[in-house]
Design an enzyme around this catalytic site. Structure first.
Site, mmCIF file in Angstrom:
data_model
loop_
_atom_site.group_PDB
_atom_site.id
_atom_site.type_symbol
_atom_site.label_atom_id
_atom_site.label_comp_id
_atom_site.label_asym_id
_atom_site.label_seq_id
_atom_site.Cartn_x
_atom_site.Cartn_y
_atom_site.Cartn_z
ATOM 1 N N SER A 172 0.872 -1.361 0.171
ATOM 2 C CA SER A 172 0.023 -0.202 -0.079
ATOM 3 C C SER A 172 0.700 1.600 -0.276
ATOM 4 C CB SER A 172 -1.050 -0.168 1.395
ATOM 5 O OG SER A 172 -1.618 1.331 1.209
ATOM 6 N N SER A 173 0.380 2.590 -0.593
ATOM 7 C CA SER A 173 1.422 3.914 -0.272
ATOM 8 C C SER A 173 1.259 4.185 1.221
ATOM 9 C CB SER A 173 -0.161 4.432 -1.027
ATOM 10 O OG SER A 173 -0.647 4.745 -0.826
ATOM 11 N N CYS A 174 0.934 3.451 2.180
ATOM 12 C CA CYS A 174 1.039 4.476 3.627
ATOM 13 C C CYS A 174 1.797 3.395 3.605
ATOM 14 C CB CYS A 174 -0.975 3.473 4.209
ATOM 15 S SG CYS A 174 -0.270 1.485 4.609
ATOM 16 N N TYR A 182 -0.661 -0.435 10.212
ATOM 17 C CA TYR A 182 -0.739 -1.101 8.736
ATOM 18 C C TYR A 182 0.322 -1.387 7.915
ATOM 19 C CZ TYR A 182 -3.142 -2.998 4.498
ATOM 20 O OH TYR A 182 -3.070 -3.061 3.267
ATOM 21 N N LYS A 229 2.635 -3.706 6.334
ATOM 22 C CA LYS A 229 3.253 -4.133 4.541
ATOM 23 C C LYS A 229 4.685 -4.326 4.522
ATOM 24 C CE LYS A 229 -0.668 -5.537 3.137
ATOM 25 N NZ LYS A 229 -0.713 -7.032 2.618
ATOM 26 N N HIS A 251 -12.570 3.257 3.249
ATOM 27 C CA HIS A 251 -11.840 4.470 2.799
ATOM 28 C C HIS A 251 -12.441 4.773 2.291
ATOM 29 C CE1 HIS A 251 -8.664 0.181 2.645
ATOM 30 N NE2 HIS A 251 -8.463 1.595 3.069
#
Length: 322
Positions: free
Chosen positions: A109-111, A138, A142, A181
């Site tokens: 994920s971009s997070c 999260y 990842k 989301h």
């Protein structure tokens, strides 16, 4: 490398991304697609996952399975978000290594990138700063998955590609207001407010800028990653783990997103922004040039994608309220 009869396990096939990938591969006439429901295979249980891999003789793995949610869900259940995602990905990656799979696609994920990364964010920004607090658990899970993939790749020479998609949306999303989301959450709010003739409250100031990718475009990126030759990958990554961002390169503010959804739904009420809630990272868009080098590019514009999602969601809500 991959063939129409290759044994491909889509972990998390009922979710937003997994269901799109499953549909795409079926359309491409892949005939040995392996899927299993949660009640029959708990991916958090290593013993069961190991037995499943051994029995099914899996050749390719696409890891779409994860515990996901919006800012509110991430903030309320950080322990579960960290532990469950670690369990799922550790079990799957361990078995991918043990059973010598031909290729594994790990979805992040971009997070994962630091809160104050210079935008557009490049892959080498990983671990260069502090994470955004609202989805730290999260993100840490990842990041651990990426590092485990990297170690398996370098230590054992196994074929793994890590894709880091931006914010994904689509028809099979979680449309719960509190756990979904931003896009599905807003769609649900606007449809409900229109039906009840109420105003809509949007959490935060509406100022943050976000990049959104339709899930079918992500599925195509996964398909490209499955088919790309090792030779072409090596030209781009040399000895490094293939880590690729997947995004559109286009930003929109949450305020403008809310206005766009409102317009498509034909909502006539007021949109109120509750500034007591956190905004998260102000601006977060990805540099996806490496993914484009593999021959992929997004096809679905945001307005077009939203119209499709809203149309299907509206019909589903209409049927449910009869």
């Amino acid at each position: 490398m991959i063939k129409k009869k290759s044994r491909i396990f889509i972990a998390g096939h009922n979710g937003l991304v997994g269901s799109s990938v499953l549909g795409l591969l079926k359309k491409k006439n892949y005939s040995n697609l392996i899927i299993e429901n949660k009640r029959n295979l708990d991916l958090r249980n290593y013993h069961n996952v190991d037995k499943f891999f051994k029995k099914k003789k899996i050749e390719f793995l696409i890891i779409c399975a994860a515990r996901v949610g919006g800012i509110m869900a991430n903030s309320k259940y950080p322990t579960e978000f960290l532990l469950e995602n670690l369990q799922i990905q550790n079990n799957l990656l361990t078995c991918a290594n043990k059973y010598n799979l031909k290729r594994t696609i790990f979805l992040g994920s971009s997070c994962i990138y630091p809160k104050y990364s210079k935008t557009p964010i490049k892959e080498n920004n990983l671990l260069n700063g502090k994470l955004e607090k609202t989805n730290e658990a999260y993100a840490l899970a990842k990041i651990a998955g990426i590092k485990l993939s990297q170690f398996i790749y370098s230590q054992y020479g196994k074929d793994i590609i890590c894709l880091m998609p931006t914010n994904i949306y689509g028809t099979n999303d979680n449309f719960q207001e509190k756990t979904g989301h931003v896009i599905p959450g807003l769609i649900t709010k606007f449809l409900k407010a229109k039906r009840n003739r109420k105003d809509v409250e949007v959490l935060g100031t509406g100022k943050p800028l976000r990049e959104f990718l339709h899930v079918d475009d992500l599925s195509n990126a996964i398909y490209v990653s499955l088919k790309i030759s090792k030779k072409k990958l090596k030209k781009i990554f040399d000895s490094e783990l293939p880590l690729l961002n997947v995004g559109t390169g286009q930003n929109i503010s949450i305020k403008n997103l809310a206005n766009l959804i409102s317009k498509i739904i034909n909502f006539k009420g007021k949109i109120l922004f509750n500034k007591q809630f956190p905004d998260g990272t102000y601006k977060k868009n990805l540099d996806s040039r490496l993914m484009r080098k593999l021959g992929w590019s997004p096809k679905i514009k945001l307005k077009e994608g939203l119209e499709k999602v809203i149309s299907k969601r509206y019909q589903k809500v209409k049927r449910a309220n009869r």
